[in-house]
Design a protein around this motif. Structure first.
Motif, PDB file in Angstrom:
ATOM      1  N   LYS A  49       0.863  -1.165   0.000  1.00  0.00           N
ATOM      2  CA  LYS A  49       0.000   0.000   0.000  1.00  0.00           C
ATOM      3  C   LYS A  49       0.902   1.218   0.000  1.00  0.00           C
ATOM      4  CE  LYS A  49      -3.880   2.009   2.522  1.00  0.00           C
ATOM      5  NZ  LYS A  49      -5.132   1.499   1.970  1.00  0.00           N
ATOM      6  N   LYS A  50       0.688   2.080  -0.963  1.00  0.00           N
ATOM      7  CA  LYS A  50       1.546   3.254  -1.061  1.00  0.00           C
ATOM      8  C   LYS A  50       1.001   4.362  -0.169  1.00  0.00           C
ATOM      9  CE  LYS A  50       2.010   5.681  -4.953  1.00  0.00           C
ATOM     10  NZ  LYS A  50       2.513   5.992  -6.298  1.00  0.00           N
ATOM     11  N   LEU A  51       1.846   4.827   0.715  1.00  0.00           N
ATOM     12  CA  LEU A  51       1.478   5.917   1.607  1.00  0.00           C
ATOM     13  C   LEU A  51       2.176   7.177   1.130  1.00  0.00           C
ATOM     14  CD1 LEU A  51       2.135   3.963   4.914  1.00  0.00           C
ATOM     15  CD2 LEU A  51      -0.010   4.093   3.663  1.00  0.00           C
ATOM     16  N   ILE A  52       1.672   8.303   1.569  1.00  0.00           N
ATOM     17  CA  ILE A  52       2.367   9.532   1.221  1.00  0.00           C
ATOM     18  C   ILE A  52       3.438   9.796   2.263  1.00  0.00           C
ATOM     19  CG2 ILE A  52       0.756  11.049   2.461  1.00  0.00           C
ATOM     20  CD1 ILE A  52       2.407  11.748  -0.967  1.00  0.00           C
ATOM     21  N   SER A  53       4.588  10.162   1.800  1.00  0.00           N
ATOM     22  CA  SER A  53       5.678  10.450   2.723  1.00  0.00           C
ATOM     23  C   SER A  53       5.739  11.934   3.019  1.00  0.00           C
ATOM     24  CB  SER A  53       6.991   9.987   2.107  1.00  0.00           C
ATOM     25  OG  SER A  53       8.065  10.437   2.894  1.00  0.00           O
ATOM     26  N   ALA A  54       6.012  12.252   4.242  1.00  0.00           N
ATOM     27  CA  ALA A  54       6.127  13.646   4.645  1.00  0.00           C
ATOM     28  C   ALA A  54       7.225  14.351   3.854  1.00  0.00           C
ATOM     29  CB  ALA A  54       6.404  13.744   6.131  1.00  0.00           C
ATOM     30  N   HIS A  55       8.222  13.588   3.467  1.00  0.00           N
ATOM     31  CA  HIS A  55       9.336  14.173   2.732  1.00  0.00           C
ATOM     32  C   HIS A  55       8.914  14.645   1.343  1.00  0.00           C
ATOM     33  CE1 HIS A  55      11.868  12.712   5.889  1.00  0.00           C
ATOM     34  NE2 HIS A  55      11.465  11.480   5.708  1.00  0.00           N
TER      35      HIS A  55
ATOM     36  N   THR B 198      -0.932  13.745  -3.265  1.00  0.00           N
ATOM     37  CA  THR B 198      -1.472  13.728  -1.916  1.00  0.00           C
ATOM     38  C   THR B 198      -2.856  13.091  -1.959  1.00  0.00           C
ATOM     39  OG1 THR B 198      -2.704  15.800  -1.901  1.00  0.00           O
ATOM     40  CG2 THR B 198      -0.323  15.950  -1.581  1.00  0.00           C
ATOM     41  N   PRO B 199      -3.283  12.545  -0.831  1.00  0.00           N
ATOM     42  CA  PRO B 199      -4.620  11.951  -0.797  1.00  0.00           C
ATOM     43  C   PRO B 199      -5.718  12.998  -0.853  1.00  0.00           C
ATOM     44  CG  PRO B 199      -3.607  11.880   1.379  1.00  0.00           C
ATOM     45  CD  PRO B 199      -2.563  12.380   0.407  1.00  0.00           C
ATOM     46  N   CYS B 200      -5.340  14.253  -0.818  1.00  0.00           N
ATOM     47  CA  CYS B 200      -6.313  15.330  -0.767  1.00  0.00           C
ATOM     48  C   CYS B 200      -6.360  16.133  -2.067  1.00  0.00           C
ATOM     49  CB  CYS B 200      -5.982  16.269   0.394  1.00  0.00           C
ATOM     50  SG  CYS B 200      -5.757  15.420   1.953  1.00  0.00           S
ATOM     51  N   GLY B 201      -5.733  15.643  -3.094  1.00  0.00           N
ATOM     52  CA  GLY B 201      -5.743  16.400  -4.340  1.00  0.00           C
ATOM     53  C   GLY B 201      -5.043  17.722  -4.183  1.00  0.00           C
ATOM     54  N   ASN B 202      -5.759  18.792  -4.469  1.00  0.00           N
ATOM     55  CA  ASN B 202      -5.157  20.109  -4.398  1.00  0.00           C
ATOM     56  C   ASN B 202      -5.234  20.731  -3.009  1.00  0.00           C
ATOM     57  OD1 ASN B 202      -4.516  20.106  -7.131  1.00  0.00           O
ATOM     58  ND2 ASN B 202      -6.538  20.855  -7.701  1.00  0.00           N
ATOM     59  N   ALA B 203      -5.888  20.043  -2.093  1.00  0.00           N
ATOM     60  CA  ALA B 203      -6.052  20.620  -0.763  1.00  0.00           C
ATOM     61  C   ALA B 203      -4.721  20.694  -0.032  1.00  0.00           C
ATOM     62  CB  ALA B 203      -7.033  19.780   0.053  1.00  0.00           C
ATOM     63  N   PRO B 204      -4.521  21.756   0.729  1.00  0.00           N
ATOM     64  CA  PRO B 204      -3.269  21.916   1.477  1.00  0.00           C
ATOM     65  C   PRO B 204      -3.265  21.070   2.735  1.00  0.00           C
ATOM     66  CG  PRO B 204      -4.698  23.798   1.873  1.00  0.00           C
ATOM     67  CD  PRO B 204      -5.409  22.900   0.891  1.00  0.00           C
TER      68      PRO B 204
END
Ligand SMILES: [Zn+2]
Length: 72
Positions: free
Chosen positions: A37-43, A52-58
């Motif tokens: 499962k690919k997670l988003i890395s803070a880096h 990001t899992p939020c699209g364009n959301a900050p």
């Protein structure tokens, strides 16, 4: 260069890996499984190539947007 975080769904080992191409195959270093499962890395947040899992959301302060604010 984006660093992605993966979690193996076979053994639940979590690791980071550089992925240069979206379709680059990554295997679990612990069990060589490919059920990842690919997670988003803070880096990688903030990079122009990061997804990001939020699209364009900050949502950079919170990798997972379960708390609302970027409910899409
Ligand atoms: Zn594994």
């Amino acid at each position: 260069m984006p660093i992605y975080e993966f979690r193996c769904e076979t053994c639940e080992h979590q690791f980071e890996s550089l992925v240069r191409k979206h379709d680059e195959s990554v295997a679990c270093p612990a069990c060589s499984g490919d059920q990842l499962k690919k997670l988003i890395s803070a880096h990688a947040v903030g990079s122009t190539t990061a997804e990001t899992p939020c699209g364009n959301a900050p949502c950079s302060p919170a990798p997972m947007c379960g708390g609302g604010g970027c409910g899409g």
